[in-house]
Design an enzyme around this catalytic site. Structure first.
Site, PDB file in Angstrom:
ATOM      1  N   SER A   1       2.691   6.656 -15.288  1.00  0.00           N
ATOM      2  CA  SER A   1       3.440   7.592 -15.809  1.00  0.00           C
ATOM      3  C   SER A   1       3.249   8.983 -15.401  1.00  0.00           C
ATOM      4  O   SER A   1       4.114   9.622 -15.496  1.00  0.00           O
ATOM      5  CB  SER A   1       3.321   7.296 -17.590  1.00  0.00           C
ATOM      6  OG  SER A   1       4.022   6.007 -17.854  1.00  0.00           O
TER       7      SER A   1
ATOM      8  N   ASP B   1      -8.880  13.200  -7.207  1.00  0.00           N
ATOM      9  CA  ASP B   1      -9.676  14.304  -7.402  1.00  0.00           C
ATOM     10  C   ASP B   1     -11.000  13.922  -8.485  1.00  0.00           C
ATOM     11  O   ASP B   1     -11.928  14.536  -8.644  1.00  0.00           O
ATOM     12  CB  ASP B   1      -8.817  14.914  -8.458  1.00  0.00           C
ATOM     13  CG  ASP B   1      -8.298  14.392  -9.521  1.00  0.00           C
ATOM     14  OD1 ASP B   1      -7.467  13.656  -9.420  1.00  0.00           O
ATOM     15  OD2 ASP B   1      -8.387  14.857 -10.845  1.00  0.00           O
TER      16      ASP B   1
ATOM     17  N   LEU C   1       4.349 -44.888  -1.385  1.00  0.00           N
ATOM     18  CA  LEU C   1       3.839 -43.964  -0.332  1.00  0.00           C
ATOM     19  C   LEU C   1       3.452 -44.817   1.094  1.00  0.00           C
ATOM     20  O   LEU C   1       3.458 -45.891   1.167  1.00  0.00           O
ATOM     21  CB  LEU C   1       2.785 -43.227  -0.599  1.00  0.00           C
ATOM     22  CG  LEU C   1       2.501 -42.385  -1.966  1.00  0.00           C
ATOM     23  CD1 LEU C   1       1.241 -41.826  -2.324  1.00  0.00           C
ATOM     24  CD2 LEU C   1       3.446 -40.899  -1.445  1.00  0.00           C
TER      25      LEU C   1
ATOM     26  N   ALA D   1       1.099 -47.765   1.263  1.00  0.00           N
ATOM     27  CA  ALA D   1       0.774 -48.500  -0.052  1.00  0.00           C
ATOM     28  C   ALA D   1       0.988 -50.071   0.140  1.00  0.00           C
ATOM     29  O   ALA D   1       0.630 -50.834  -0.644  1.00  0.00           O
ATOM     30  CB  ALA D   1       2.187 -47.921  -0.901  1.00  0.00           C
ATOM     31  N   GLY D   2       1.647 -50.479   1.380  1.00  0.00           N
ATOM     32  CA  GLY D   2       1.619 -52.086   1.557  1.00  0.00           C
ATOM     33  C   GLY D   2       3.299 -52.463   1.304  1.00  0.00           C
ATOM     34  O   GLY D   2       3.331 -53.775   1.322  1.00  0.00           O
TER      35      GLY D   2
ATOM     36  N   SER E   1      11.585 -43.923   0.648  1.00  0.00           N
ATOM     37  CA  SER E   1      12.705 -43.404  -0.128  1.00  0.00           C
ATOM     38  C   SER E   1      12.249 -42.559  -1.223  1.00  0.00           C
ATOM     39  O   SER E   1      12.099 -42.673  -2.469  1.00  0.00           O
ATOM     40  CB  SER E   1      13.380 -44.561  -0.837  1.00  0.00           C
ATOM     41  OG  SER E   1      12.561 -45.558  -1.387  1.00  0.00           O
TER      42      SER E   1
END
Length: 637
Positions: free
Chosen positions: A36, A163, A472, A475-476, A545
């Site tokens: 300010s 200062d 993923l 994952a198989g 997917s």
């Protein structure tokens, strides 16, 4: 008590004011670092104070028995004067010989961060104030990160109270190095970032170049402000017209709202999102206008009538047909949390985006960001005043834009119990636009088969269907899909596998792995799988997917035929297996948009079957699958 003496103002060559709107500058920094005071001095030294204002503040200080403070020019609230802090956000207009400005003084105290965010969200650029004695404090870093979070890329840094450190050049250089390091970690362009040593109390390098710090050869604060570039005009951005309300007046339906970006012209064909309804602009209505306008632009509040009586609701976003907003029910959010109770995975909040309101669920908290060192950690909740990257999901489609594409439709707030508890920026990284593409061909008709599906099932001895395996990489899925196919074929099933790698050698060979291409890949495979299933085949698919919405769309193509099977294995297990060496390549940065590493995976919520390949052997998993097929698909001839 005398009024402090100020150095003479610098002589700048007057330039004509720019024709565009005032530049909005937010002033931020840690409490008591002199924001300010710096603004008060800037206003005085540019001659922007109303006549008598300085004297009035001086008289007020004398009556209170307080020393004169430049901050009093800004701290208009009684509570602020008593406590010596800025609580609310103040907007003040001033000008230099180059252009006009709106300065936004944002509170620095931790308890008023919500006000600071509100102020900064309106700004085009920022001035960050750092105390020369205290340096970069936690709140300074928090404010810096919030500027980054809000998309403010032009930042001027003032090292204030020089200062009080004897105007020492070495102290300034050390703090400059600290500031530059932190801002560079945020990704700001330091080439255009000025760091200025100033003394707001004495006026050094605010408007007048400091004689006492002759070692500094850079611009003053005022000169740096004049060097800030104007942001991209909202008129040049795509049309975004959020609907505020629809009024029936004189037998007309007037769609009212404020144009956020772009322009509307009489005769334009508009698309309303997320409903995807289209109509032409029949008229533009403006209040107290003698002549009806033929165009309207960003910033104007108007009404329009359409050439068709469409049912349009509050919250829809009108755009030109050629450039609509993104439609999605899921997105990533860079979020600043303000709620007293922590944000948690699975919790629901009301989200406000322009004029629309949605109920969203926290699907994931991907990481918490430490504003001190910009380190990241995982957590299931976000505490008050923390910054996090989250994934939010709604039940229906939302019309939105990524923030880096359109700031106006890329910011959101979260509300709980009528109180704003968080705000953030939208990112669609890793997610695709879910806007339906529609049928582009003409003169095409659906053809019914003459062999009913139940007859095919009785002939085959089993129902047709889709066993949609998702999970993923590693994952198989493929291993189980081909093992199941072999087992069922040996027992007389009409069965076939659609595998991710195989279809990309033909049906989807033209697609990559961007979010948009992933969506199209699953769309094509889904339609192919439905055709096979309706022909009586048992179709087994093996696709990552990753998007829940894509799998749901395939289900909607044939709800009675689709069976979602979650092949479950955590990321660590899949990386250890890494049968194709893809995770190793992704970690080295050789594969972009790799699911689980640099792209998201959304596991099913209500899969018909879940097979855990980490906890069970291949034989056990196959037994679980064959048992499900026997119970679900066998038909007596």
């Amino acid at each position: 008590m005398s009024i402090p003496q100020v150095a003479p103002q610098c002589e700048q060559q007057a330039k004509p004011l720019q024709p565009h709107a005032s530049l909005k500058i937010v002033i931020v920094g840690h409490v008591d670092h002199g924001k300010s005071s710096l603004i008060g001095r800037l206003f005085h030294d540019t001659g922007s104070l109303p006549e008598g204002k300085l004297e009035a503040i001086h008289a007020m200080s004398e009556r209170r028995g307080m020393p004169f403070e430049w901050a009093f020019l800004m701290d208009a609230l009684q509570a602020e004067r008593d406590q010596g802090i800025t609580i609310d956000v103040s907007h003040i207009h001033f000008r230099t010989p180059v252009r006009e400005y709106v300065l936004i003084d944002a509170p620095g105290h931790r308890e008023f961060l919500k006000n600071m965010v509100t102020g900064a969200a309106q700004a085009d650029a920022a001035v960050l104030v750092v105390d020369a004695r205290e340096g970069m404090q936690e709140q300074t870093k928090r404010h810096s990160y919030l500027l980054h979070l809000l998309g403010i890329r032009q930042v001027i840094v003032t090292i204030n109270k020089m200062d009080l450190v004897s105007l020492a050049q070495d102290r300034f250089q050390k703090l400059s190095k600290d500031v530059r390091h932190y801002l560079s970690e945020l990704g700001l362009d330091l080439q255009h970032t000025q760091i200025i040593p100033v003394s707001a109390r004495d006026g050094d390098n605010i408007v007048t170049r400091s004689i006492r710090m002759d070692w500094y050869e850079g611009p003053t604060l005022a000169e740096s402000l004049d060097g800030v570039q104007q942001p991209v005009s909202v008129l040049e951005m795509p049309l975004r017209f959020p609907v505020q309300d629809v009024y029936k007046f004189d037998e007309r339906r007037i769609v009212a709202g404020r144009i956020e970006t772009g322009q509307i012209r009489l005769g334009d064909t508009l698309m309303f999102s997320p409903s995807n309804k289209t109509a032409r602009v029949a008229s533009i209505e403006a209040w107290n206008a003698r002549i009806k306008p033929v165009a309207a632009r960003a910033g104007q509040s108007i009404g329009i009538t359409l050439d068709e009586q469409l049912f349009i609701e509050r919250g829809e976003v009108a755009s030109l047909v050629a450039n609509p907003p993104t439609l999605s029910n899921v997105f990533r959010g860079r979020l600043f949390w303000l709620g007293h109770a922590p944000l948690k995975v699975g919790k629901r909040y009301k989200m406000k985006l322009c004029t629309a309101e949605y109920t969203v669920e926290v699907q994931a908290i991907e990481r918490i960001i430490d504003v001190n060192d910009l380190g990241m950690r995982e957590s299931q909740e976000v505490e008050r005043n923390a910054v996090a990257e989250v994934v939010l999901r709604a039940r229906g489609l939302i019309a939105l834009d990524p923030f880096d594409y359109n700031m106006s439709t890329g910011r959101f707030v979260l509300v709980e119990d009528y109180d704003i508890v968080g705000g953030g920026l939208i990112s669609m990284e890793g997610y695709a636009d879910q806007r339906p593409t529609g049928i582009k061909s003409s003169n095409i008709f659906m053809v019914e088969h003459r062999v009913p599906e139940p007859d095919r099932w009785r002939m085959n001895g089993h129902r047709g269907g889709i066993l949609w395996m998702t999970g993923l990489s590693g994952a198989g899925k493929s291993t189980l899909a081909f093992s199941l196919e072999h087992y069922l074929f040996q027992r007389g099933y009409q069965v076939s596998v659609l595998d991710g790698d195989n279809v990309r050698h033909g049906l989807c060979s033209d697609l990559g792995f961007s979010p948009e291409d992933r969506v199209e890949n699953i769309r094509r495979v889904g339609h192919a799988a439905v055709l096979f299933a309706r022909a009586g085949f048992l179709v087994i698919t093996a696709f990552i997917s990753p998007y829940r919405a894509d799998r749901d769309r395939v289900r909607m193509l044939a709800p009675g035929l689709f069976h979602e099977i979650f092949i479950e294995a955590d990321l660590e297990t899949c990386e250890q297996r890494d049968p194709k060496g893809l995770y190793a390549k992704a970690r080295r940065g050789e594969i972009d948009e790799f699911t689980g590493i640099s792209a998201p995976y959304e596991p099913p919520k209500l899969a018909e079957l879940q097979v855990d390949t980490k906890a069970h052997s291949i034989e056990e998993c196959l037994a679980k699958l064959t048992d499900y097929v026997s119970r679900t698909f066998v038909v007596t001839k």
